[in-house]
Design an enzyme around this catalytic site. Structure first.
Site, PDB file in Angstrom:
ATOM      1  N   CYS A  34      19.738 -68.369 -22.146  1.00 44.14           N
ATOM      2  CA  CYS A  34      19.846 -67.236 -21.227  1.00 44.14           C
ATOM      3  C   CYS A  34      21.264 -66.656 -21.124  1.00 44.14           C
ATOM      4  O   CYS A  34      21.739 -66.019 -22.048  1.00 44.14           O
ATOM      5  CB  CYS A  34      19.301 -67.647 -19.860  1.00 44.14           C
ATOM      6  SG  CYS A  34      18.733 -66.232 -18.864  1.00 44.14           S
TER       7      CYS A  34
ATOM      8  N   LYS B 158      23.186 -75.923 -21.012  1.00 43.61           N
ATOM      9  CA  LYS B 158      23.688 -74.561 -20.782  1.00 43.61           C
ATOM     10  C   LYS B 158      25.146 -74.587 -20.315  1.00 43.61           C
ATOM     11  O   LYS B 158      25.478 -75.271 -19.325  1.00 43.61           O
ATOM     12  CB  LYS B 158      22.801 -73.888 -19.736  1.00 43.61           C
ATOM     13  CG  LYS B 158      23.022 -72.401 -19.548  1.00 43.61           C
ATOM     14  CD  LYS B 158      21.982 -71.873 -18.525  1.00 43.61           C
ATOM     15  CE  LYS B 158      22.055 -70.371 -18.340  1.00 43.61           C
ATOM     16  NZ  LYS B 158      21.008 -69.913 -17.361  1.00 43.61           N
TER      17      LYS B 158
ATOM     18  N   GLU C 212      13.180 -70.884 -20.588  1.00 40.30           N
ATOM     19  CA  GLU C 212      14.130 -71.736 -19.870  1.00 40.30           C
ATOM     20  C   GLU C 212      13.398 -72.460 -18.723  1.00 40.30           C
ATOM     21  O   GLU C 212      12.534 -71.866 -18.060  1.00 40.30           O
ATOM     22  CB  GLU C 212      15.214 -70.806 -19.301  1.00 40.30           C
ATOM     23  CG  GLU C 212      16.312 -71.462 -18.507  1.00 40.30           C
ATOM     24  CD  GLU C 212      17.324 -70.414 -17.992  1.00 40.30           C
ATOM     25  OE1 GLU C 212      17.067 -69.188 -18.146  1.00 40.30           O
ATOM     26  OE2 GLU C 212      18.365 -70.809 -17.442  1.00 40.30           O
TER      27      GLU C 212
END
Lengths: 276, 276
Positions: A150, A117, A46
């Protein structure tokens, strides 16, 4: 089914916040190294382009790039040269100066998808807008590949979406901040990846970072998990500095077969009408 | 928050299919033993009253009981005598001779809930009807306790329902058939329990069986997992015959606090509008 073998690598490395040139160079070296060892799909952490622990939104903005920026151009050139798929995270800026914690899937045809995200971790909420689109599922030369980032992995509902859409491999750039856990226990971050894989019969490659950045340490728990939920490579038990690359060979036909007994199928056995 | 300490036990034992009297006696002994060591909530395996590997539906029918039957009457009497909560599985028959793979929650007030397994495993589909009601969440003297059964745990959507309804402890009678796994790996069944606990900050006590029954062996993986997803007791690495009881002390206030960072909450961070 016929086997559909591919080789996947996660490049666990330590970007340095703010050091765009250094970070780009590190990533390019790691990609070349992984591909040189046979990887056809290469996953990076990330925000590998910018580093993670921003002082504030202005710092993030100063490091952000559009999908037409230098970093993704480099990845696209390298993906074309090596004929591989690259999935990695970057700090995305829009033309209106919105910021997203994004990840790109790039192959020989260029940037195939940019995912933003959707579930933001802690101070990310002060810096980034949350994405509002489900994880992309992209048909590549090396299988149907999905992307998320994540903390997204902590929402099994989110992993279901690309799994039900036919993803065979989920590539997840992550930065897992380290925390306490009982002695001898595998990090809960890895355990959740294992469970997500097994309840969907889906391969998952999660690429973590290492190094120390502004008071934050990282799990360094990069892992490639099979469709039964067991690790094929990683997690590493220590996270030394320097780049660490883990490799696994996957048979994607395993992920196309959702049966787990004569009468059970992990997706068909869902009872969606009962879940609302 | 103030701590809310309770002691929970899982009684891993080996029922014998068809031996109702033997099975009832085994369960009563185990409950007394667990309570004698301080347990306030005692969890028993799935179908502990009947055994699991039925030859056919007729055999199951011949062993089934209603919630007014001998087994649950015994559990209710013992729960009242010892002032404990008992959660255990039984083969349920309705007045119309429908069969369900059910579990009861019993306390000093009697049978508080009967849950019918919604996700059926393999040959269960030839024997049982599937339950159509969500897992109950019961306010007991020892916290808010939910119930589900075995394969139900492989559907994170199903665990979400009682978790969002305020369950602090999920008690799950299971019968996990044993299968191959890589050397040194914790069974995927246990890994999924850990992940379910951590993504909901919910305690989970899964009580497995042991023994050998008509060609089937069992994981024997009873485990009590904390709200971070780490085992407090179990899983046992071997499943010898005889009853094995694992105990853990839980602070239920942990499960009432869903925060995992300054700005994150595992339930409030869900984005349900994106999940459909």
């Amino acid at each position: 089914m016929n086997p559909a073998l591919i080789q996947v690598a996660c490049c666990q490395l330590a970007p340095q916040v703010g050091e765009l040139k250094y970070n780009r160079e590190r990533a390019l070296q790691a990609i070349r190294s992984a591909a040189g060892q046979g990887a056809q799909v290469v996953v990076l952490p990330e925000l590998v382009q910018s580093g993670y622990v921003f002082a504030d939104r202005n710092e993030a903005l100063s490091l952000a790039e559009t999908p037409n920026g230098e970093t993704l151009r480099q990845w696209a050139a390298l993906a074309a040269e090596l004929d591989i798929v690259i999935v990695g995270g970057f700090c995305e800026r829009t033309e209106r100066d919105e910021l997203y914690n994004s990840a790109a899937l790039v192959d020989a045809d260029g940037v195939r998808a940019v995912y933003r995200k959707a579930h933001l971790w802690n101070d990310e909420k002060r810096i980034f807008s949350a994405g509002g689109q489900p994880p992309p599922v992209i048909d590549t030369r090396f299988g149907r590949i999905a992307v998320m980032i994540c903390y997204d992995l902590e929402f099994p509902e989110w992993v279901r979406l690309p799994a039900l859409a036919g993803a065979e491999l989920l590539c997840a750039p992550v930065n897992w901040p380290d925390g306490p856990r009982p002695l001898g226990e595998r990090p809960a971050e890895v355990v959740r990846v294992q469970a997500n894989a097994s309840v969907n019969r889906l391969y998952i490659a999660a690429c973590d970072r290492n190094g120390h950045e502004r008071e934050v340490d990282w799990v360094g728990g990069s892992v490639i998990v099979d469709a039964n939920g067991y690790p094929l490579a990683g997690p590493l038990h220590e996270a030394p500095a320097g780049t660490q690359i883990i490799h696994a060979r996957l048979d994607l036909s395993e992920a196309r077969d959702k049966r787990i007994s004569a009468l059970n199928d992990v997706h068909r056995d869902r009872q969606p009408v009962l879940y609302d």
